[in-house]
Design an enzyme around this catalytic site. Sequence first.
Site, mmCIF file in Angstrom:
data_model
loop_
_atom_site.group_PDB
_atom_site.id
_atom_site.type_symbol
_atom_site.label_atom_id
_atom_site.label_comp_id
_atom_site.label_asym_id
_atom_site.label_seq_id
_atom_site.Cartn_x
_atom_site.Cartn_y
_atom_site.Cartn_z
ATOM 1 C CG PHE A 69 -1.009 5.497 -4.882
ATOM 2 C CD1 PHE A 69 0.002 4.585 -5.195
ATOM 3 C CD2 PHE A 69 -0.636 6.674 -4.263
ATOM 4 C CE1 PHE A 69 1.341 4.848 -4.899
ATOM 5 C CE2 PHE A 69 0.700 6.948 -3.972
ATOM 6 C CZ PHE A 69 1.682 6.036 -4.295
ATOM 7 C CE1 TYR A 100 -3.950 -2.923 5.353
ATOM 8 C CE2 TYR A 100 -3.612 -0.571 5.014
ATOM 9 C CZ TYR A 100 -3.797 -1.841 4.497
ATOM 10 O OH TYR A 100 -3.797 -2.038 3.142
ATOM 11 C CE LYS A 102 -1.450 -4.646 3.219
ATOM 12 N NZ LYS A 102 -1.708 -5.971 2.645
ATOM 13 C CB SER A 145 -0.864 -0.016 1.265
ATOM 14 O OG SER A 145 -1.422 1.251 1.501
HETATM 15 P P1 NAD Z 1 -10.823 -7.318 0.941
HETATM 16 O O1 NAD Z 1 -11.063 -7.286 2.404
HETATM 17 O O2 NAD Z 1 -11.977 -7.081 0.040
HETATM 18 O O3 NAD Z 1 -10.139 -8.699 0.516
HETATM 19 C C1 NAD Z 1 -9.274 -9.403 1.390
HETATM 20 C C2 NAD Z 1 -9.759 -10.849 1.429
HETATM 21 O O4 NAD Z 1 -8.889 -11.597 2.299
HETATM 22 C C3 NAD Z 1 -11.175 -10.988 1.992
HETATM 23 O O5 NAD Z 1 -11.967 -11.715 1.077
HETATM 24 C C4 NAD Z 1 -10.996 -11.734 3.309
HETATM 25 O O6 NAD Z 1 -12.083 -12.591 3.567
HETATM 26 C C5 NAD Z 1 -9.688 -12.477 3.071
HETATM 27 N N1 NAD Z 1 -8.907 -12.788 4.279
HETATM 28 C C6 NAD Z 1 -8.521 -11.927 5.261
HETATM 29 N N2 NAD Z 1 -7.809 -12.592 6.190
HETATM 30 C C7 NAD Z 1 -7.744 -13.896 5.785
HETATM 31 C C8 NAD Z 1 -7.155 -15.060 6.330
HETATM 32 N N3 NAD Z 1 -6.514 -15.047 7.495
HETATM 33 N N4 NAD Z 1 -7.275 -16.229 5.649
HETATM 34 C C9 NAD Z 1 -7.939 -16.268 4.478
HETATM 35 N N5 NAD Z 1 -8.527 -15.196 3.918
HETATM 36 C C10 NAD Z 1 -8.425 -14.019 4.560
HETATM 37 O O7 NAD Z 1 -9.650 -6.265 0.645
HETATM 38 P P2 NAD Z 1 -9.140 -5.665 -0.733
HETATM 39 O O8 NAD Z 1 -9.564 -4.244 -0.807
HETATM 40 O O9 NAD Z 1 -9.477 -6.583 -1.848
HETATM 41 O O10 NAD Z 1 -7.581 -5.670 -0.457
HETATM 42 C C11 NAD Z 1 -6.766 -6.757 -0.866
HETATM 43 C C12 NAD Z 1 -5.359 -6.510 -0.368
HETATM 44 O O11 NAD Z 1 -4.886 -5.263 -0.868
HETATM 45 C C13 NAD Z 1 -5.249 -6.426 1.150
HETATM 46 O O12 NAD Z 1 -4.051 -7.043 1.563
HETATM 47 C C14 NAD Z 1 -5.201 -4.942 1.413
HETATM 48 O O13 NAD Z 1 -4.519 -4.635 2.593
HETATM 49 C C15 NAD Z 1 -4.428 -4.451 0.188
HETATM 50 N N6 NAD Z 1 -4.699 -3.028 -0.111
HETATM 51 C C16 NAD Z 1 -6.000 -2.608 -0.301
HETATM 52 C C17 NAD Z 1 -6.251 -1.265 -0.552
HETATM 53 C C18 NAD Z 1 -7.664 -0.762 -0.737
HETATM 54 O O14 NAD Z 1 -7.872 0.456 -0.658
HETATM 55 N N7 NAD Z 1 -8.638 -1.620 -0.988
HETATM 56 C C19 NAD Z 1 -5.189 -0.343 -0.624
HETATM 57 C C20 NAD Z 1 -3.889 -0.815 -0.452
HETATM 58 C C21 NAD Z 1 -3.649 -2.175 -0.207
HETATM 59 N N1 UFG Z 2 -13.067 11.074 2.910
HETATM 60 C C1 UFG Z 2 -14.077 11.961 3.211
HETATM 61 N N2 UFG Z 2 -15.232 11.467 3.753
HETATM 62 C C2 UFG Z 2 -15.400 10.136 3.994
HETATM 63 C C3 UFG Z 2 -14.363 9.241 3.670
HETATM 64 C C4 UFG Z 2 -13.207 9.740 3.139
HETATM 65 O O1 UFG Z 2 -13.934 13.162 3.016
HETATM 66 O O2 UFG Z 2 -16.469 9.761 4.511
HETATM 67 C C5 UFG Z 2 -11.831 11.598 2.317
HETATM 68 C C6 UFG Z 2 -10.619 11.359 3.189
HETATM 69 O O3 UFG Z 2 -10.481 12.391 4.140
HETATM 70 C C7 UFG Z 2 -9.501 11.328 2.150
HETATM 71 C C8 UFG Z 2 -10.188 10.765 0.895
HETATM 72 O O4 UFG Z 2 -11.582 10.913 1.114
HETATM 73 O O5 UFG Z 2 -9.104 12.631 1.886
HETATM 74 C C9 UFG Z 2 -9.876 9.304 0.658
HETATM 75 O O6 UFG Z 2 -10.128 8.608 1.869
HETATM 76 P P1 UFG Z 2 -10.224 7.003 1.930
HETATM 77 O O7 UFG Z 2 -10.557 6.647 3.333
HETATM 78 O O8 UFG Z 2 -11.110 6.507 0.851
HETATM 79 O O9 UFG Z 2 -8.754 6.535 1.537
HETATM 80 P P2 UFG Z 2 -7.345 6.887 2.226
HETATM 81 O O10 UFG Z 2 -6.588 7.714 1.255
HETATM 82 O O11 UFG Z 2 -7.502 7.416 3.585
HETATM 83 O O12 UFG Z 2 -6.736 5.415 2.415
HETATM 84 C C10 UFG Z 2 -6.426 4.595 1.326
HETATM 85 C C11 UFG Z 2 -6.694 3.125 1.640
HETATM 86 C C12 UFG Z 2 -5.794 2.634 2.743
HETATM 87 C C13 UFG Z 2 -4.365 2.936 2.453
HETATM 88 C C14 UFG Z 2 -4.175 4.368 2.077
HETATM 89 C C15 UFG Z 2 -2.801 4.557 1.551
HETATM 90 O O13 UFG Z 2 -8.033 2.952 2.033
HETATM 91 O O14 UFG Z 2 -5.909 1.214 2.819
HETATM 92 O O15 UFG Z 2 -5.074 4.773 1.043
HETATM 93 O O16 UFG Z 2 -2.437 5.847 1.528
HETATM 94 F F1 UFG Z 2 -3.590 2.651 3.533
#
Ligand code: NAD
Ligand code: UFG
Length: 334
Positions: free
Chosen positions: A178, A149, A153, A124
């Site tokens: 991102f 969290y 990572k 991330s």
């Molecule tokens: P998500 O929660 O939708 O998917 C993660 C999946 O992993 C889920 O289906 C959950 O059931 C499964 N899981 C969690 N722990 C487990 C375990 N111990 N054993 C088996 N399955 C397990 O999340 P996502 O948004 O698809 O994110 C996927 C990956 O990308 C994550 O590692 C997350 O940290 C990373 N990531 C996500 C974002 C974002 O904004 N979505 C940003 C940066 C990084």
């Molecule tokens: N925001 C609002 N109102 C809301 C929710 C979010 O104004 O109800 C704003 C936040 O303040 C931020 C932007 O929308 O400015 C994006 O916020 P998100 O919570 O959607 O995302 P973040 O940028 O905070 O976080 C994301 C991922 C994290 C990751 C991070 C990395 O969700 O997993 O980017 O920088 F760690």
Amino acid sequence: MKILVTGGLGYIGSHTCVELLENGNDVVVLDNLSNSKIEVKDNIYAITGKMIQFYQGDMLDKDVIEDIFKQHKIDAVIHFAGLKAVGESVKEPLLYYRNNLDSTLNLLEVMRKYDCKNLVFSSSATVYGNQESPRYVETMERKTPSSPYGKTKAMIEDILEDIYASDPAWKIFILRYFNPIGAHEKGLIGEDPNGIPNNLMPYILKVASNELECLTIFGRDYDTPDGTCIRDYIHVVDLAKAHVKALEKSFAVSPNVYTYNLGSGKGVSVSEIVTTFERVNGVKLNYQYGPRRSGDLPKMFADATKAFAELNWKAEKTIEDMCRDAWNFKLGQK
Ligand code: NAD
Ligand code: UFG
């Protein structure tokens, strides 16, 4: 190739399964369904006409992972499984350290045992911490992430570096996402968190569908053109395609640890997301401005040139696509 996708029924994992299947791979998924639903499996089939092989199980149990490697000759692993809610990780740090670290350690031990050393890992942008420049580039020295969290990572990135240093047969791709938003254009898979969402787009979707009353935009006094925070939003389908590129490259390059930013390279404000959502979907959003959210950085976006140069990948889809596809998915859920 036969690919194990951990967390493959989750938001990013499910979109990546679609891309993997459409590129001719066999896909084995391990997920404990802690943050996903079993219906996603059928929806992946409905989109691609191809089945994944699904195992419901927890990666904290190493035997569960090993059973899969006994039954399948896995060529590579894409490791999505993990807990990802920043706020929850502050309240429940042990849960996050236990789940995210132990699941990864179990996976790495089993991969080593079965001599499967091609890995793509979901990292991330949060690992950069708070940098002086808003344009985040892979060569920047990481600063400590603000949440447990984010620390999981960063720790896993370090573990992967150490593993490669001890055994230079590994080909490890660290992908730093991102802000993934949007959904598959067929509207069958997308992001569907339980309860009150923390992230911007899922919150917008619940306000647009009248499940929540009002979006609060956190802060309008930032040093940005419209005063709201700037992020780099990336369509989840573009993100999924990058995983296929990384995987293909892993079979072609020499062993090493390769780290890439996955973003569009463009910063977009919260207000721009809100007005674009309203415009492309013809929906009026009820919103208000509130105080800043603690821990938010004013402005960050990816320098995505390395992924283009080395993976031949760049984000293609627009903010309009992201807003339209997210709403299309939400309409299908109602
Ligand atoms: P998500 O929660 O939708 O998917 C993660 C999946 O992993 C889920 O289906 C959950 O059931 C499964 N899981 C969690 N722990 C487990 C375990 N111990 N054993 C088996 N399955 C397990 O999340 P996502 O948004 O698809 O994110 C996927 C990956 O990308 C994550 O590692 C997350 O940290 C990373 N990531 C996500 C974002 C974002 O904004 N979505 C940003 C940066 C990084
Ligand atoms: N925001 C609002 N109102 C809301 C929710 C979010 O104004 O109800 C704003 C936040 O303040 C931020 C932007 O929308 O400015 C994006 O916020 P998100 O919570 O959607 O995302 P973040 O940028 O905070 O976080 C994301 C991922 C994290 C990751 C991070 C990395 O969700 O997993 O980017 O920088 F760690």
